[in-house]
Write a protein that holds these residues in place. Structure first.
Motif, PDB file in Angstrom:
ATOM      1  N   ASP A   1       0.640  -2.402  -6.776  1.00  0.00           N
ATOM      2  CA  ASP A   1       0.370  -0.932  -5.695  1.00  0.00           C
ATOM      3  C   ASP A   1      -0.478  -1.178  -5.417  1.00  0.00           C
ATOM      4  O   ASP A   1      -1.313  -0.521  -6.075  1.00  0.00           O
ATOM      5  N   ASP A   2      -1.338  -1.290  -4.106  1.00  0.00           N
ATOM      6  CA  ASP A   2      -2.727   0.371  -3.816  1.00  0.00           C
ATOM      7  C   ASP A   2      -2.151   0.861  -3.802  1.00  0.00           C
ATOM      8  O   ASP A   2      -1.509   1.328  -2.953  1.00  0.00           O
TER       9      ASP A   2
ATOM     10  N   GLU B   1     -10.254  -4.512  -8.348  1.00  0.00           N
ATOM     11  CA  GLU B   1      -9.651  -3.654  -8.550  1.00  0.00           C
ATOM     12  C   GLU B   1     -10.952  -2.019  -9.511  1.00  0.00           C
ATOM     13  O   GLU B   1     -11.050  -1.826  -9.701  1.00  0.00           O
TER      14      GLU B   1
ATOM     15  N   THR C   1      -2.872   5.077  -2.963  1.00  0.00           N
ATOM     16  CA  THR C   1      -3.836   6.791  -2.566  1.00  0.00           C
ATOM     17  C   THR C   1      -3.252   7.442  -3.075  1.00  0.00           C
ATOM     18  O   THR C   1      -1.370   8.318  -2.732  1.00  0.00           O
TER      19      THR C   1
ATOM     20  N   ARG D   1       1.086  -1.313  -0.394  1.00  0.00           N
ATOM     21  CA  ARG D   1       0.181  -0.086  -0.354  1.00  0.00           C
ATOM     22  C   ARG D   1       0.712   1.202   0.209  1.00  0.00           C
ATOM     23  O   ARG D   1       1.810   1.089   0.857  1.00  0.00           O
TER      24      ARG D   1
ATOM     25  N   PRO E   1      -7.237  -2.668 -14.811  1.00  0.00           N
ATOM     26  CA  PRO E   1      -6.079  -3.538 -13.554  1.00  0.00           C
ATOM     27  C   PRO E   1      -6.413  -4.571 -13.616  1.00  0.00           C
ATOM     28  O   PRO E   1      -6.653  -5.043 -14.631  1.00  0.00           O
TER      29      PRO E   1
ATOM     30  N   THR F   1      -6.629   5.050  -5.693  1.00  0.00           N
ATOM     31  CA  THR F   1      -8.043   5.936  -4.882  1.00  0.00           C
ATOM     32  C   THR F   1      -7.153   7.833  -5.157  1.00  0.00           C
ATOM     33  O   THR F   1      -6.137   7.549  -4.090  1.00  0.00           O
TER      34      THR F   1
ATOM     35  N   GLY G   1      -3.792  -3.092  -8.493  1.00  0.00           N
ATOM     36  CA  GLY G   1      -4.132  -2.443  -7.341  1.00  0.00           C
ATOM     37  C   GLY G   1      -5.322  -1.339  -7.538  1.00  0.00           C
ATOM     38  O   GLY G   1      -5.987  -1.288  -8.495  1.00  0.00           O
ATOM     39  N   ASN G   2      -6.183  -1.193  -6.430  1.00  0.00           N
ATOM     40  CA  ASN G   2      -6.577   0.212  -5.693  1.00  0.00           C
ATOM     41  C   ASN G   2      -5.877   1.063  -6.282  1.00  0.00           C
ATOM     42  O   ASN G   2      -4.670   1.620  -5.666  1.00  0.00           O
TER      43      ASN G   2
ATOM     44  N   GLN H   1      -1.796   2.692 -13.938  1.00  0.00           N
ATOM     45  CA  GLN H   1      -1.855   1.165 -13.348  1.00  0.00           C
ATOM     46  C   GLN H   1      -1.914   0.899 -13.782  1.00  0.00           C
ATOM     47  O   GLN H   1      -3.210   0.621 -14.476  1.00  0.00           O
TER      48      GLN H   1
END
Length: 199
Positions: A58-59, A118, A61, A33, A113, A92, A89-90, A86
């Protein structure tokens, strides 16, 4: 990575290189993360994907950041995601501004994704003035503001406006392909190319 504020600290790629490249660690299967907050990321340049950030697993943010004037140039089939590309991963993005980025697909964000679960989440953020094409040159790319294929997309209290899909490109604001999408209390409008969705 926690900065003091986007107006107080800038990381400048000097139009020479990508700013962050997030790649798998050899021997580690699990995604990490990654949090980036309180920074301006500007003038990144990638001869490939992700002018400011390229992320494979990776996620990620992004919080209270400005991503501006980044370029993903077309090279060896690349050139996607002027600010962010990307691939797993997510993703945000909260309380951030993505403006005046350029690529051949996903002027600001290119999100493809690796898993259908995701999600790209955009909350209280602005995506504006981004372009697919190189200084207005012809392009067949899509998603002047955001390109998303597969996974899901959530726009909440956000604005995606005045982005461009020039030279026959589609989805000036958003280009969505097989991405389950929810839009809440948000505005999506484009100067050229409109909105395109394939499900």
């Amino acid at each position: 990575i926690a900065g003091p504020g986007a107006f107080l600290l800038s990381i400048n790629g000097s139009a020479e290189d990508r700013i962050f490249d997030l790649t798998p660690v050899l021997g580690e299967g699990a995604a990490h993360r990654v949090f980036i907050s309180g920074l301006t990321l500007e003038n990144g340049f990638a001869s490939g994907d992700g002018g400011a950030i390229r992320n494979f697993v990776d996620d990620l943010t992004i919080d209270r950041c400005i991503l501006q004037d980044n370029i993903a140039a077309n090279s060896d089939g690349g050139g996607f995601g002027g600010a962010i590309a990307q691939y797993g991963g997510n993703l945000t993005i909260r309380s951030s501004l993505l403006r005046d980025n350029i690529s051949i697909g996903g002027g600001a964000i290119y999100f493809t994704p690796s898993e259908s679960s995701e999600t790209l989440t955009l909350q209280r953020s602005i995506v504006t003035g981004n372009l697919i094409g190189s200084d207005g040159e012809d392009t067949t790319g899509s998603g002047g503001g955001i390109f998303a294929a597969n996974g899901s997309v959530l726009l909440e209290e956000s604005v995606v406006i005045d982005n461009h899909a020039d030279g026959g490109g589609v989805g000036g604001g958003l280009f969505l392909a097989f991405a389950a999408t929810t839009i809440r209390r948000s505005t999506v409008a484009a100067r050229r190319g409109g909105f395109q969705s394939f499900t």
